[in-house]
Design an enzyme around this catalytic site. Structure first.
Site, PDB file in Angstrom:
ATOM      1  N   GLY A   1      -7.780  11.113  -4.638  1.00 28.32           N
ATOM      2  CA  GLY A   1      -7.596   9.804  -3.507  1.00 28.32           C
ATOM      3  C   GLY A   1      -8.996  10.182  -2.448  1.00 28.32           C
ATOM      4  N   LYS A   2      -8.664   9.253  -1.480  1.00 28.21           N
ATOM      5  CA  LYS A   2      -9.712   9.390  -0.255  1.00 28.21           C
ATOM      6  C   LYS A   2      -9.690  10.867   0.428  1.00 28.21           C
ATOM      7  CE  LYS A   2      -8.925   6.078   2.581  1.00 28.21           C
ATOM      8  NZ  LYS A   2      -7.518   5.497   2.258  1.00 28.21           N
TER       9      LYS A   2
ATOM     10  N   LYS B   1      -1.872  20.079  -4.632  1.00 28.00           N
ATOM     11  CA  LYS B   1      -2.609  19.120  -3.729  1.00 28.00           C
ATOM     12  C   LYS B   1      -3.501  19.750  -2.823  1.00 28.00           C
ATOM     13  CE  LYS B   1      -2.020  14.888  -0.953  1.00 28.00           C
ATOM     14  NZ  LYS B   1      -1.105  14.055  -0.385  1.00 28.00           N
TER      15      LYS B   1
ATOM     16  N   GLY C   1       5.688  11.477 -14.341  1.00 32.98           N
ATOM     17  CA  GLY C   1       5.982  10.134 -14.232  1.00 32.98           C
ATOM     18  C   GLY C   1       4.588   9.347 -13.791  1.00 32.98           C
TER      19      GLY C   1
ATOM     20  N   ASP D   1       2.610   5.558   5.170  1.00 31.24           N
ATOM     21  CA  ASP D   1       1.714   4.917   4.185  1.00 31.24           C
ATOM     22  C   ASP D   1       2.302   4.526   2.697  1.00 31.24           C
ATOM     23  OD1 ASP D   1      -1.088   4.320   3.300  1.00 31.24           O
ATOM     24  OD2 ASP D   1      -1.286   6.592   2.467  1.00 31.24           O
TER      25      ASP D   1
ATOM     26  N   ASP E   1       3.264  11.537  -1.083  1.00 30.93           N
ATOM     27  CA  ASP E   1       1.899  11.549  -0.057  1.00 30.93           C
ATOM     28  C   ASP E   1       2.247  11.336   1.295  1.00 30.93           C
ATOM     29  OD1 ASP E   1      -0.689  11.397   0.500  1.00 30.93           O
ATOM     30  OD2 ASP E   1      -1.046   9.382  -0.447  1.00 30.93           O
TER      31      ASP E   1
HETATM   32  N1  LIG Z   1       4.256  15.995  -7.285  1.00 27.43           N
HETATM   33  C1  LIG Z   1       3.414  15.159  -8.201  1.00 27.43           C
HETATM   34  N2  LIG Z   1       3.755  15.335  -9.335  1.00 27.43           N
HETATM   35  C2  LIG Z   1       2.711  14.617 -10.293  1.00 27.43           C
HETATM   36  N3  LIG Z   1       1.762  13.872  -9.850  1.00 27.43           N
HETATM   37  C3  LIG Z   1       1.424  13.811  -8.525  1.00 27.43           C
HETATM   38  C4  LIG Z   1       2.198  14.365  -7.664  1.00 27.43           C
HETATM   39  N4  LIG Z   1       1.709  14.144  -6.425  1.00 27.43           N
HETATM   40  C5  LIG Z   1       0.818  13.439  -6.579  1.00 27.43           C
HETATM   41  N5  LIG Z   1       0.457  13.176  -7.742  1.00 27.43           N
HETATM   42  C6  LIG Z   1      -0.656  12.345  -8.305  1.00 27.43           C
HETATM   43  O1  LIG Z   1      -1.694  12.567  -7.576  1.00 27.43           O
HETATM   44  C7  LIG Z   1      -2.030  11.128  -6.895  1.00 27.43           C
HETATM   45  C8  LIG Z   1      -2.693  11.594  -5.661  1.00 27.43           C
HETATM   46  O2  LIG Z   1      -1.348  12.023  -4.800  1.00 27.43           O
HETATM   47  P1  LIG Z   1      -1.130  11.657  -3.249  1.00 27.43           P
HETATM   48  O3  LIG Z   1      -0.161  12.793  -2.706  1.00 27.43           O
HETATM   49  O4  LIG Z   1      -0.920  10.080  -3.307  1.00 27.43           O
HETATM   50  O5  LIG Z   1      -2.621  11.747  -2.568  1.00 27.43           O
HETATM   51  P2  LIG Z   1      -3.863  10.710  -2.262  1.00 27.43           P
HETATM   52  O6  LIG Z   1      -3.445   9.345  -2.371  1.00 27.43           O
HETATM   53  O7  LIG Z   1      -3.975  11.094  -0.785  1.00 27.43           O
HETATM   54  O8  LIG Z   1      -5.061  11.048  -3.078  1.00 27.43           O
HETATM   55  C9  LIG Z   1      -0.855  10.347  -7.120  1.00 27.43           C
HETATM   56  O9  LIG Z   1      -1.288   9.131  -7.295  1.00 27.43           O
HETATM   57  C10 LIG Z   1      -0.427  10.844  -8.420  1.00 27.43           C
HETATM   58  O10 LIG Z   1      -0.771  10.360  -9.480  1.00 27.43           O
HETATM   59 MG   LIG Z   2      -1.667   8.312  -2.312  1.00 32.31          MG
END
Ligand SMILES: Nc1ncnc2c1ncn2[C@@H]1O[C@H](COP(=O)(O)OP(=O)(O)O)[C@@H](O)[C@H]1O
Ligand SMILES: [Mg+2]
Length: 285
Positions: free
Chosen positions: A102-103, A119, A188, A222, A239
């Site tokens: 993501g960003k 993450k 998922g 968000d 997130d």
């Molecule tokens: N616990 C998790 N298990 C599996 N996939 C995850 C998990 N957390 C995040 N993701 C994947 O990573 C992507 C980005 O994570 P996210 O927490 O939304 O961070 P951001 O949007 O700031 O990049 C999500 O859209 C999802 O596809």
């Molecule tokens: Mg996100």
């Protein structure tokens, strides 16, 4: 781009030592001069230069001549330090593929005691680390805003997961190191990539979780179809770094925006009608 397990394994112990020294010295220098590195590490000049060269090739470290000559850690080097600590501790056995970008974060699959998601918070990547010209505008020369901002963002998200799990459906928080959180892997996809068979039930399940979070004092801030995952059985809210407390000045507005995003999405994609005001009632009642 991105980091791999092989790359981490390929790091020599002197290279890891240099990364740690840079991390420490970057509290005082934005760009650490070679002399300081040499003095701190106590290796020969040729050894230090060779190791720094390898770190730059690997994309862990960067050398600059403006505003003065010096080395700095970049995100990949910071990621490497977090991964090394997590694997030393036993939280992480193996690093898998990138699963999301993501960003302000990069997410990888990994293996600990069970399947985990890692993450890496990369806050300010673009603004702080991109073009040379932008760097001149960084206030507070001698400090490292992106490193601190990224760590704070991870800490903030981890705090929310700790508060909310297991009452609210969020990934189980496993560990945190620097700017990196380790959490349960959700097998998922985010809602924008799912085709739901019972959209109304799932919308209500999301609202129920927003309500549980709200009553635990937390507003996501968000929320959207991109930050809800579904694994075929249930949904998970993900997130959380930008969460606010229900006592926040704009709490009402942020909650309404979250609910508006979700109900608009379900309306557009599935023709399920739930006005945000009604959802707001359900959550705050
Ligand atoms: N616990 C998790 N298990 C599996 N996939 C995850 C998990 N957390 C995040 N993701 C994947 O990573 C992507 C980005 O994570 P996210 O927490 O939304 O961070 P951001 O949007 O700031 O990049 C999500 O859209 C999802 O596809
Ligand atoms: Mg996100």
């Amino acid at each position: 781009m991105g980091i791999s397990a092989d790359q981490i394994r390929g790091l020599h112990k002197y290279e890891i030592r240099i990364l740690l020294i840079l991390e420490r010295l970057m509290r005082r220098y934005r760009w650490v001069p070679l002399d300081i590195i040499k003095k701190t590490i106590g290796l020969s000049e040729s050894e230090v230069s060779y190791r720094l060269g390898r770190l730059m090739e690997g994309g862990f470290v960067r050398f600059d001549t403006v505003p003065y000559e010096g080395y700095s850690l970049i995100f990949q080097g910071y990621d490497a330090l977090a991964l090394i600590s997590l694997s030393k501790k036993g939280t992480l056995q193996a690093l898998g593929c990138m699963i999301g970008e993501g960003k302000e974060a990069v997410v990888y699959e990994g293996l600990g005691l069970s399947s985990v998601a890692l993450k890496f918070h990369h806050v300010g990547q673009r603004s702080f680390q991109s073009a040379r010209v932008t760097r001149e505008y960084i206030p507070d020369e001698g400090h490292c805003p992106w490193l601190i901002a990224s760590r704070l963002s991870a800490e903030r998200e981890y705090e929310a997961l700790r508060k909310l799990h297991p009452d609210v459906s969020v990934p189980l928080p496993v560990d945190i190191n620097r700017h990196t959180i380790v959490m349960e892997f959700i097998p998922g996809a985010t809602l924008n990539r799912c085709s739901l068979e019972t959209p109304r039930d799932i919308l209500l399940e999301i609202i129920e979780n927003v309500k549980l979070a709200y009553h635990a004092g937390v507003i996501h801030s968000d929320l959207s179809e991109y930050n809800v995952m579904h694994d075929g059985y249930r949904c998970y809210l993900i997130d959380w770094p930008q969460w606010v407390g229900t006592d926040h000045l704009n709490a009402e507005e942020l909650l309404l925006r979250d609910l508006g995003n979700i109900s608009r999405y379900f309306n557009r994609r599935y023709r399920v009608d739930l006005p945000p005001a009604e959802a707001y009632e359900m959550v705050t009642r």
